[in-house]
Scaffold this active site. Structure first.
Site, PDB file in Angstrom:
ATOM      1  N   PHE A 177      -7.454 -35.397 -82.645  1.00  0.00           N
ATOM      2  CA  PHE A 177      -6.144 -36.176 -82.308  1.00  0.00           C
ATOM      3  C   PHE A 177      -5.537 -36.004 -83.220  1.00  0.00           C
ATOM      4  CE2 PHE A 177      -8.260 -38.718 -79.013  1.00  0.00           C
ATOM      5  CZ  PHE A 177      -8.750 -38.110 -77.602  1.00  0.00           C
ATOM      6  N   ARG A 202     -26.571 -30.652 -74.436  1.00  0.00           N
ATOM      7  CA  ARG A 202     -26.595 -31.587 -75.861  1.00  0.00           C
ATOM      8  C   ARG A 202     -27.989 -31.494 -76.217  1.00  0.00           C
ATOM      9  NH1 ARG A 202     -21.399 -35.143 -75.129  1.00  0.00           N
ATOM     10  NH2 ARG A 202     -21.369 -35.974 -77.189  1.00  0.00           N
ATOM     11  N   TYR A 254     -29.029 -31.604 -80.484  1.00  0.00           N
ATOM     12  CA  TYR A 254     -28.850 -32.798 -81.220  1.00  0.00           C
ATOM     13  C   TYR A 254     -30.084 -33.676 -80.341  1.00  0.00           C
ATOM     14  CZ  TYR A 254     -26.168 -35.135 -84.072  1.00  0.00           C
ATOM     15  OH  TYR A 254     -25.683 -36.519 -84.681  1.00  0.00           O
ATOM     16  N   ASP A 267     -10.580 -38.312 -67.879  1.00  0.00           N
ATOM     17  CA  ASP A 267      -9.329 -38.980 -67.847  1.00  0.00           C
ATOM     18  C   ASP A 267      -9.001 -40.511 -68.934  1.00  0.00           C
ATOM     19  OD1 ASP A 267     -11.662 -41.019 -68.031  1.00  0.00           O
ATOM     20  OD2 ASP A 267     -10.606 -41.845 -65.095  1.00  0.00           O
ATOM     21  N   GLY A 268     -10.226 -39.290 -70.051  1.00  0.00           N
ATOM     22  CA  GLY A 268     -10.586 -40.730 -71.083  1.00  0.00           C
ATOM     23  C   GLY A 268     -10.524 -42.119 -70.930  1.00  0.00           C
TER      24      GLY A 268
END
Lengths: 335, 335
Positions: free
Chosen positions: B192, B143, B146, B207-208
């Site tokens: 989503f 990442r 950025y 696992d969110g």
């Protein structure tokens, strides 16, 4: 196969030592030094008489050429806080702008080497600092032009490695000192020596108990030479290169005083965001470069550096008979 | 006095909302949007019919003009990991190269505004994150293009403030969502929603349970508007702008499922270096922008965004009758 190499910042302190090493290579066909002589001085490579070497006095970020190079070593950047803090925008351009521009001059499959810095660790909360340490850098602080442009150039290079397989070598150099440092460089050892030889008053910022790992330039360039071209290395991450023997700023100052009769230490207010400690974790370096390490003690290194500075000061004085003030006296800030 | 303003990235998600707000200003004489339409889309400003507005389809880093501007707002950059990780070099050029170039177009005494990011905090070891937190960013990680180019652009701007008194406004934006996000943006909420409306399968990485503070775009742009021009502000540092109500990725996914019958969550391996948490400390924001704060709940914001996406998907489908696959289905990675 004859290799073409470009070194940006090749007239600088470390750059010029690297140039000396490069010219010992039998496989080197052409060496182009790109240097805008901002902090570098042409005198650093004037002893060289080698038809393979040429100098282009230009900014790394705008140097244009039809040539493409097998290896590019990007060292163009001031490294002393007193220099980069005066011209932060130019410092950012030299590092990132330089890397972006020089990448366009690399042959496909070529190697891009970059001298990053222990400053990517900021004022570290972990000591010694392994390469995996993410650092503690104030990205809007007074040292940020240097620290963040080095970090961002690392990002650029490793992202290019990830995306397009670029052959990257990134060394994180810790404090380095030795002959060919500018008299007015402003960092601790050179500053103490030039002060001892001129005013006799060594300015120590804060209590002087902040420690550094002082690497003598020949040891450091040994490491660079092996990492950048001599050894066959499969490791592809960043590598700490420095001396892991920590010595306080005050101890160095006192040692310089002991070598120059009549000189003495004077304490000044601390420099802004001067790191309290900085020491390389060399576990990885020892694995990647077996048997490499800093071999020159600070006592020996300081003596060698003092000898070189004596010559410079004496040359400077004979060239400027009307005044005995050498240009080391500008305000400086930290190691 | 009639003001001239340049917005880079003005066709983007946040940029176009900012353009709407700018055009409400009575003192605005001219508004130039510079956007290369890499992640921005012209459609985002097509509803505007205002002679003060013009669009230049160009890179921020190379846009040239004889005009000079009173205010420059530099938003040009992809903000979604799945976009910047594909083109890291271009991302670095957009941020730093963009800032360096646009600074040359600012009138003396002009104001330079920059949308930085909570990514400057990396995977934070402190929560919530105050502006003083130095962050935990892997500067050679996936990442880094950025994160580090945002950090380095902050360095550039604050060093310019220190050296030459540049009037700088730097907002660190936390996760933002809402209408005008690209269908194929790849970040959690929009992803989503577009998945729910198309395949019906919502991909949750890991696992969110990683939490984010989701800011609805109108709330975020309220903050920007006040910070960049509306309020009279003496504060001159970076400012967190976001929603400090943390909600897990999984909770959002489940809520979207509850709105779109037949959709369900599917877990995928975690995205690389996906931060485990990210939440703004808004102490400073509340002092600098009294009474400002995120007012739209995620339930309300997601409903509004879903409504907008429904229109997009339906428009897209009628324009592409031969296929029902919308372009959201490319692999994405994290919020």
């Amino acid at each position: 196969m004859s290799r073409s190499v470009l070194v940006s910042g090749g007239c600088g302190f470390i750059g010029s030592h690297l140039v000396d090493r490069l010219l010992l290579r039998a496989d080197l066909g052409k060496l182009v030094v790109v240097d805008n002589l901002w902090t570098g001085v042409q005198q650093n490579i004037e002893h060289i008489n080698d038809p393979r070497l040429s100098l282009e006095v230009q900014d790394a970020e705008s140097f244009a050429s039809h040539q493409r190079f097998d290896e590019i070593m990007h060292l163009a950047s001031p490294a002393s806080p007193s220099w980069y803090m005066r011209e932060p925008v130019r410092t950012i351009k030299a590092n990132i702008g330089g890397a972006l521009n020089l990448l366009t001059l690399l042959k496909p499959g070529g190697r891009f080497c970059f001298t990053s810095t222990s400053e990517v660790y900021g004022d570290p909360l972990v000591s010694p600092q392994p390469e995996s340490y993410r650092g503690s850098v104030d990205c809007i602080g007074p040292r940020s032009s240097y620290d963040e442009s080095k970090r961002c150039t690392e990002a650029l290079l490793f992202e290019s490695q990830r995306i397009s397989g670029l052959d990257v070598r990134v060394a994180r150099l810790f404090n380095t000192y030795g002959p060919r440092t500018r008299i007015d460089d402003g960092r601790a050892i050179s500053n103490f020596i030039s002060q001892a030889l001129t005013t006799g008053i060594l300015t120590v910022y804060g209590d002087g108990l902040q420690s550094r790992s002082w690497g003598y330039v020949e040891d450091i360039v040994d490491g660079l030479e092996r990492f950048f071209w001599r050894d066959n290395i499969s490791y592809r991450g960043t590598l700490n290169i420095g001396n892991d023997c920590e010595v306080s700023v005050l101890e160095i100052a006192n040692f310089v005083c002991s070598l120059v009769p009549g000189s003495r230490v004077e304490h000044h207010p601390p420099a802004p965001q001067d790191p309290t400690n900085r020491c390389p974790d060399l576990t990885l370096a020892r694995r990647v470069l077996p048997d490499w390490g800093a071999k020159v003690s600070y006592q020996e290194g300081v003596r060698l550096t003092l000898e070189w500075f004596r010559e410079q000061v004496s040359e400077w004085r004979s060239a400027n008979m009307e005044s005995s003030a050498v240009p080391a006296m500008r305000p400086v800030s930290g190691a």
